[in-house]
Design an enzyme around this catalytic site. Structure first.
Site, PDB file in Angstrom:
ATOM      1  N   THR A  59     -46.526  -2.545  48.048  1.00 37.61           N
ATOM      2  CA  THR A  59     -46.422  -1.098  48.221  1.00 37.61           C
ATOM      3  C   THR A  59     -45.357  -0.506  47.310  1.00 37.61           C
ATOM      4  O   THR A  59     -45.452   0.651  46.892  1.00 37.61           O
ATOM      5  CB  THR A  59     -46.115  -0.770  49.691  1.00 37.61           C
ATOM      6  OG1 THR A  59     -47.110  -1.382  50.525  1.00 37.61           O
ATOM      7  CG2 THR A  59     -46.120   0.727  49.946  1.00 37.61           C
TER       8      THR A  59
ATOM      9  N   LYS B 239     -44.906 -13.406  55.545  1.00 40.66           N
ATOM     10  CA  LYS B 239     -45.634 -12.142  55.656  1.00 40.66           C
ATOM     11  C   LYS B 239     -47.107 -12.489  55.546  1.00 40.66           C
ATOM     12  O   LYS B 239     -47.581 -12.970  54.515  1.00 40.66           O
ATOM     13  CB  LYS B 239     -45.233 -11.142  54.565  1.00 40.66           C
ATOM     14  CG  LYS B 239     -45.984  -9.813  54.692  1.00 40.66           C
ATOM     15  CD  LYS B 239     -45.639  -8.840  53.576  1.00 40.66           C
ATOM     16  CE  LYS B 239     -46.482  -7.567  53.719  1.00 40.66           C
ATOM     17  NZ  LYS B 239     -46.274  -6.629  52.596  1.00 40.66           N
TER      18      LYS B 239
ATOM     19  N   TYR C 268     -45.106 -14.929  51.133  1.00 37.45           N
ATOM     20  CA  TYR C 268     -46.037 -13.794  51.191  1.00 37.45           C
ATOM     21  C   TYR C 268     -47.428 -14.316  50.881  1.00 37.45           C
ATOM     22  O   TYR C 268     -47.744 -14.641  49.740  1.00 37.45           O
ATOM     23  CB  TYR C 268     -45.588 -12.738  50.183  1.00 37.45           C
ATOM     24  CG  TYR C 268     -46.325 -11.420  50.205  1.00 37.45           C
ATOM     25  CD1 TYR C 268     -47.280 -11.105  51.170  1.00 37.45           C
ATOM     26  CD2 TYR C 268     -46.048 -10.456  49.235  1.00 37.45           C
ATOM     27  CE1 TYR C 268     -47.934  -9.890  51.169  1.00 37.45           C
ATOM     28  CE2 TYR C 268     -46.693  -9.233  49.216  1.00 37.45           C
ATOM     29  CZ  TYR C 268     -47.636  -8.952  50.187  1.00 37.45           C
ATOM     30  OH  TYR C 268     -48.287  -7.751  50.174  1.00 37.45           O
TER      31      TYR C 268
ATOM     32  N   VAL D  62     -44.473  -6.056  58.737  1.00 48.03           N
ATOM     33  CA  VAL D  62     -44.071  -5.367  57.505  1.00 48.03           C
ATOM     34  C   VAL D  62     -45.173  -4.352  57.235  1.00 48.03           C
ATOM     35  O   VAL D  62     -46.278  -4.711  56.843  1.00 48.03           O
ATOM     36  CB  VAL D  62     -43.914  -6.330  56.319  1.00 48.03           C
ATOM     37  CG1 VAL D  62     -43.533  -5.549  55.055  1.00 48.03           C
ATOM     38  CG2 VAL D  62     -42.877  -7.408  56.615  1.00 48.03           C
TER      39      VAL D  62
END
Length: 305
Positions: A53, A169, A141, A209
């Site tokens: 993001t 994540k 991630y 998240v």
């Protein structure tokens, strides 16, 4: 700031913060500080900077470090700062990890190397080298839809033995795989997809998240608070209430970066344009986002009346 709770080392409620730019596309550090302060004041325990993001592929190394420094100045020790440092190059990732540590980050978000699609043994070696390079805790991630490479559950289990690999994540959409790792390790799992926040929390995730939290930081914090209080019905209601906005921002054909910045800008909050090759949302898209946001705000107002 990391927490003393090993089950949630970066807190429970994290926002994948956008990286604000000026109208000309330059890094807007003042805007980043104002946005970060707002997010923390409204319930975020931590901020993930320079992630998906945060447009990490199109910001420079110097900009990434400057962003960490500026946001740290804004939030002090009120929130954990997790710096996105993952790249397709192990050496570059290590360089970014060291720079993030020097700039004041509390942890590192390390995505699986993309494009080259390394096999699992090479992937494991990559993460170990990055974790060895700095003194910061690491959040793996796993987002195979973007990287082209899954961090397989068995690989995650092995990596959990590293003392600085503490969290994941999770954007893999593999509920069984997630439960497999949760049952065999002490890793803190964070839902990386807004629609999965409550489902993953219910099976033992540490928190989330969230991209949507850029706009409504209180929303999913309330979901977790209700669940922790034993009011699972209210937690489910709040998660469902978010569906129209989540769908508009995350499942309408545009990246969440684009929609989050469009809605933040429409609400008069720091955001600015996205950098190419992304393109900013058009007026019709922004109007739809505002409508979904307004619907959610109206529902929240009615529930509190």
């Amino acid at each position: 700031m990391t927490t003393d709770d090993d089950s949630a080392p970066f807190g429970r409620s994290l926002c994948a913060m956008v990286t604000p730019f000026t109208g000309s596309g330059a890094l807007d550090l003042d805007g980043a500080q104002r946005l970060a302060d707002r997010l923390v004041a409204r319930g975020c325990d931590g901020l993930v900077l320079s992630g998906t993001t945060g447009e990490s592929p199109t910001t420079t190394d110097a900009e990434k470090a400057a962003l960490v420094t500026a946001v740290r100045e804004a939030v002090g020790d009120r929130a954990a700062l997790v710096a996105g440092v993952g790249t397709a190059d192990t050496r570059h990732t290590v360089e970014l990890a060291l720079a993030a540590e020097k700039a004041g980050a509390d942890g590192l978000l390390v995505v699986a190397p993309y494009y080259s699609r390394p096999p699992q043994d090479a992937l494991e070696a990559h993460f170990r080298e990055v974790a060895d390079a700095s003194g910061l805790p690491v959040m793996l991630y796993d987002i195979p839809g973007r990287t082209g490479t899954r961090i397989e559950p068995d690989t995650v289990v092995r990596l959990a033995a590293h003392p600085r690999i503490v969290a994941v994540k999770d954007c893999a959409y593999d509920l069984l795989g997630t439960q497999k790792v949760l049952s065999r390790t002490g890793l803190a799992y964070y839902a990386g997809c807004d629609e999965q926040i409550l489902p993953l929390y219910a099976i033992g995730a540490a928190g989330y998240v969230s991209t949507v939290a850029n706009v409504v930081p209180e929303l999913f914090r309330a979901v977790l608070d209700a669940f922790d209080a034993g009011d699972t019905g209210r937690a489910a209601l709040l998660q469902r209430r978010a569906v129209p906005l989540v769908e508009s921002m995350m499942a309408a054909g545009l990246p969440g970066t684009v929609t989050a910045k469009a809605l933040l800008g429409a609400l008069g909050l720091p955001a600015g344009p996205v950098r190419a090759p992304l393109r900013s949302a058009d007026r019709e898209t922004t109007a739809g986002l505002l409508a979904a946001y307004g619907e959610l705000a109206a529902d929240a107002g009615q529930s509190q009346a």
